[in-house]
Design a protein around this motif. Sequence first.
Motif, PDB file in Angstrom:
ATOM      1  N   THR A   1       0.883  -1.239   0.034  1.00 28.86           N
ATOM      2  CA  THR A   1       0.008  -0.115  -0.191  1.00 28.86           C
ATOM      3  C   THR A   1       0.881   1.281   0.190  1.00 28.86           C
ATOM      4  O   THR A   1       0.458   2.436  -0.318  1.00 28.86           O
ATOM      5  CB  THR A   1      -1.000  -0.129   1.223  1.00 28.86           C
ATOM      6  N   VAL A   2       2.113   1.074   0.154  1.00 32.00           N
ATOM      7  CA  VAL A   2       2.984   2.208   0.584  1.00 32.00           C
ATOM      8  C   VAL A   2       2.580   3.232   1.631  1.00 32.00           C
ATOM      9  O   VAL A   2       2.657   4.524   1.251  1.00 32.00           O
ATOM     10  CB  VAL A   2       3.438   3.044  -0.964  1.00 32.00           C
ATOM     11  N   GLN A   3       1.792   2.551   2.519  1.00 34.65           N
ATOM     12  CA  GLN A   3       1.410   3.406   3.848  1.00 34.65           C
ATOM     13  C   GLN A   3       2.304   2.976   4.906  1.00 34.65           C
ATOM     14  O   GLN A   3       2.726   1.980   4.843  1.00 34.65           O
ATOM     15  CB  GLN A   3       0.130   3.194   3.877  1.00 34.65           C
TER      16      GLN A   3
ATOM     17  N   GLY B   1       1.608  12.038   0.070  1.00 36.33           N
ATOM     18  CA  GLY B   1       1.426  13.319   0.691  1.00 36.33           C
ATOM     19  C   GLY B   1       2.691  13.879   1.332  1.00 36.33           C
ATOM     20  O   GLY B   1       2.876  14.956   1.942  1.00 36.33           O
ATOM     21  N   CYS B   2       3.927  13.005   1.047  1.00 41.29           N
ATOM     22  CA  CYS B   2       4.964  13.645   1.632  1.00 41.29           C
ATOM     23  C   CYS B   2       6.172  13.916   0.785  1.00 41.29           C
ATOM     24  O   CYS B   2       6.452  12.947  -0.245  1.00 41.29           O
ATOM     25  CB  CYS B   2       5.472  12.370   2.700  1.00 41.29           C
TER      26      CYS B   2
END
Length: 591
Positions: free
Chosen positions: A400-402, A440-441
């Motif tokens: 998920t790359v979270q 978002g980073c």
Amino acid sequence: METLVAPPTSRTGEATILEVLLRHAASTPDRVAFRFLAGGDVESDSVTFGQLADQTRALALSLHASEEMGACVLLLLDSGLAFIKAMFACMYAGLVPVAVDLPRPNRPTDRLEAIVRHSGCRALITSKADLPRVEKLIVAVPALAALECHLVDTATAGPIAGTALPRPAAGHAAFIQYTSGSTSTPRGVVVTHGNLMSNQVQIKSAFEHDEHTKFCGWLPMFHDMGLIGNVLHPLYLGIECTLMPPAAFVQRPLRWLDAISRYGATTAGGPNFAYDHCVSRIAEAEIDRLDLSGWRAAFSGAEAVRASTLREFARKFARAGFDPTAFLPCYGLAEATLLAAGHSRFGRAEPVVLRVDRAQLEQGRLRCADPAAGAAAGVELVSNGPPAPDQTIFIVDPATVQPCAAGEIGEIWLAGPNVSARYAHDAERTQSVLHARLPGCEQRFVATGDLGTLWSGELLVVGRRKNLIIVRGRKIHAEDLEHLVGRSHELFQRNRCAAFAVQADAAGEESVVIVQEAVRRPRSEAEVRQALAGALDLIAEHFDLVPLDMVLVLPGTIPVTTSGKIRHAPLRRAYLAGEIMPAPVREGSAG
């Protein structure tokens, strides 16, 4: 969310390691920088800070006269003082050194050939002693013939005035470090002077080094731990370092501990196997000659750190004065220059060892094991310590790359001033690996490919993404399986076991194959059957698993990287091609 950001630490005024050398040469010219024990026992050569600066400048003038600034130069040298001089001469001349393993006669040269072509090196540096081997290599690697050859030994000794040399800046490449390639094709990590100096500050703080620190090492200088940890860091500190060839340690590990004892070294270390090697190869009668009471930082990295190894080493060498609080498990990689996590606990505490639930670990979660459960229900994980100063660590779900939740296993992502920004001549990998970003980073991370989690502010590494074996939905880390098998019988060579997944049936169900090297040729078929049966029983007990196949092979069968890590992918291909042959027993010993 699993993330840690370590606070910054103080820095020196120099922008490059070359400026540090020149400062030490000016302030303490007669202090010994490096001594070399060519055979591992007797000092064969040494160099002071003043001599090193003068001699490297002389070679730099020769290089500067014939090579274009910023060009890559291949270092084809055995580990030794000539290597160190060549490294600094390249920096002094504004060139970019590319250190490689100088292959032994009749050893594969494909890695060397790939690096020569990929790096675009225009010249090479070797020594008179190594030149005959280099000349023979040219036959096997024709690309070497096109490189201009410089000899370390022919540069004029002593200070030379009148010629201006370029001074590299923090943003310039200091060297290119080719990764060992245990799970992929080697990559050329471009390490800038800024990356290097940042990591020197981090290592000094994490290891609690000062002007009284003394080093002793044997690690190969073409490898990041040997180059940065055993050569550049002692020079950064301005202290003395005692070195010996890697072969001297491998042949007789007592030489390393004896040198630590004789020269009063406070910092020395290596991969986990080095401590295993000392335990298995040093006789009890030889311990009484050692004094290890001054050893304050016994670092262990580059591969999984095993609690059993630490215990066995501490137990065996306790009477030589070894303090187990000196153990310093750490984590790093070439993309982070070297160190990313780890901290000294000397005199305060032994390394943190966590016993976790095996079933939960196989589901990607870290939970403490029930103390009442049997040994097979738990797995011991050694903490690699907190992040180095200025180092940010995230644990990320690769799917998920979270960021992962607390206690969940994910991929280790790093950010900091020590993290390289590019691979040489590889824009695609640079973007996907060194410029990984969270949604978002804007911060840039390196996606390490290693799996782990954060626990009470410390990093726990559990394995490699590409070495993860999934059987019936369970995630089994190859490293845990290999560690268990490698220690299960005296016939098995520790640290030379490989486990990998293969398709077990037409439906696509995966199973496990294990290839284990023997320490010697088996005495009989009965000895082989007993050793394999014992290992299979342990696998069933600890993992509730029956491998599809387990093969005992002769020493040297399993392919490894230049730093000793197992190369699973080529071994798996060789197995599927039917190229892995069981170790034959001694003649007349069947049955």
